[in-house]
Design a protein around this motif. Sequence first.
Motif, PDB file in Angstrom:
ATOM      1  N   PRO A 158     100.581 105.367 -33.556  1.00  0.00           N
ATOM      2  CA  PRO A 158     101.743 104.712 -32.962  1.00  0.00           C
ATOM      3  C   PRO A 158     102.456 103.738 -33.895  1.00  0.00           C
ATOM      4  CG  PRO A 158      99.972 104.845 -31.372  1.00  0.00           C
ATOM      5  CD  PRO A 158      99.405 105.330 -32.662  1.00  0.00           C
ATOM      6  N   SER A 159     101.693 102.931 -34.619  1.00  0.00           N
ATOM      7  CA  SER A 159     102.300 101.962 -35.540  1.00  0.00           C
ATOM      8  C   SER A 159     103.074 102.675 -36.651  1.00  0.00           C
ATOM      9  CB  SER A 159     101.232 101.052 -36.143  1.00  0.00           C
ATOM     10  OG  SER A 159     100.253 101.815 -36.834  1.00  0.00           O
ATOM     11  N   GLU A 160     102.537 103.793 -37.125  1.00  0.00           N
ATOM     12  CA  GLU A 160     103.200 104.566 -38.178  1.00  0.00           C
ATOM     13  C   GLU A 160     104.488 105.203 -37.664  1.00  0.00           C
ATOM     14  OE1 GLU A 160      99.492 106.183 -40.901  1.00  0.00           O
ATOM     15  OE2 GLU A 160      99.865 107.169 -38.972  1.00  0.00           O
ATOM     16  N   PHE A 161     104.439 105.704 -36.438  1.00  0.00           N
ATOM     17  CA  PHE A 161     105.626 106.351 -35.875  1.00  0.00           C
ATOM     18  C   PHE A 161     106.703 105.309 -35.581  1.00  0.00           C
ATOM     19  CE2 PHE A 161     107.828 108.990 -32.541  1.00  0.00           C
ATOM     20  CZ  PHE A 161     108.261 109.967 -33.432  1.00  0.00           C
ATOM     21  N   SER A 189      95.806 113.270 -29.890  1.00  0.00           N
ATOM     22  CA  SER A 189      95.856 112.618 -28.573  1.00  0.00           C
ATOM     23  C   SER A 189      96.576 111.267 -28.600  1.00  0.00           C
ATOM     24  CB  SER A 189      94.429 112.433 -28.019  1.00  0.00           C
ATOM     25  OG  SER A 189      93.765 113.677 -27.938  1.00  0.00           O
ATOM     26  N   MET A 190      97.635 111.191 -29.420  1.00  0.00           N
ATOM     27  CA  MET A 190      98.388 109.951 -29.547  1.00  0.00           C
ATOM     28  C   MET A 190      99.862 110.116 -29.184  1.00  0.00           C
ATOM     29  SD  MET A 190      96.760 107.186 -30.497  1.00  0.00           S
ATOM     30  CE  MET A 190      95.107 106.726 -31.016  1.00  0.00           C
ATOM     31  N   ALA A 191     100.237 111.251 -28.633  1.00  0.00           N
ATOM     32  CA  ALA A 191     101.651 111.522 -28.369  1.00  0.00           C
ATOM     33  C   ALA A 191     102.277 110.492 -27.435  1.00  0.00           C
ATOM     34  CB  ALA A 191     101.821 112.928 -27.806  1.00  0.00           C
ATOM     35  N   ASP A 192     101.588 110.160 -26.348  1.00  0.00           N
ATOM     36  CA  ASP A 192     102.136 109.202 -25.388  1.00  0.00           C
ATOM     37  C   ASP A 192     102.325 107.823 -26.019  1.00  0.00           C
ATOM     38  OD1 ASP A 192     102.123 111.188 -23.511  1.00  0.00           O
ATOM     39  OD2 ASP A 192     100.327 110.493 -22.461  1.00  0.00           O
ATOM     40  N   ALA A 195     105.196 107.854 -28.425  1.00  0.00           N
ATOM     41  CA  ALA A 195     106.480 107.877 -27.720  1.00  0.00           C
ATOM     42  C   ALA A 195     106.868 106.473 -27.264  1.00  0.00           C
ATOM     43  CB  ALA A 195     106.394 108.824 -26.530  1.00  0.00           C
ATOM     44  N   VAL A 196     105.915 105.753 -26.706  1.00  0.00           N
ATOM     45  CA  VAL A 196     106.184 104.371 -26.250  1.00  0.00           C
ATOM     46  C   VAL A 196     106.570 103.493 -27.443  1.00  0.00           C
ATOM     47  CG1 VAL A 196     105.148 102.305 -25.260  1.00  0.00           C
ATOM     48  CG2 VAL A 196     104.691 104.534 -24.227  1.00  0.00           C
TER      49      VAL A 196
END
Length: 207
Positions: A158-161, A189-192, A195-196
């Motif tokens: 998430p931090s990278e995205f 398993s990090m898509a959600d 996205a947030v």
Amino acid sequence: DFALSFKEKIELSKLLNKLGVDVIELDFIKNARIDSLQIKSISSAVKGSIIAVPVELNNESIEKTWSALQSAEKPRLQVCAPASQVQIEYLSHKKPDAMLESVKNAVIACKKLCSDVELVIEDATRSEQAFLTKMTEAAIEAGATVITLCDTAGTMLPSEFAEFIKEQYEATPALNNVTLGISCANTISMADACAVAAVAEGAAQIR
């Protein structure tokens, strides 16, 4: 394999519309007769949601898709293209400059038919920033109203995205003038969570 029937796809689209889903995405036209009829049927049945259908990078596909979609209350044509070197050369069998030109021409052709045009940039997170910026700017200049960036591999945290999305706004200020969408594969398993994190950085559409 699980596949919905013709009737089930129409009913599901009507249910999604009733739920207030902003965009209902359909598949490419593969079987001209059946798929075109499916798009026409859903376009007639759905009032409220945007109906988005992807096109291939050629005028024949664009015209055929628009012919099926044009009766929709809120139609959207989607231009789908990869931005990473690997996918451009090995899946699309093009050189980067040729891909850039194909995307620009496809967006222009779509815009002549439909006011709402989306560029879906596949494998965006593994592309070179300079090329990704060129593709994004070319599409916006050609009339794209939505730019969707895909983490096709689905390997970002998430931090990278979030940092990736922030970098896109910095590298391409024109993104502030369109809707920025994102798409995350769920490989780790990090898509959600991704996205947030992207929404927190300004993304306005999740697919």
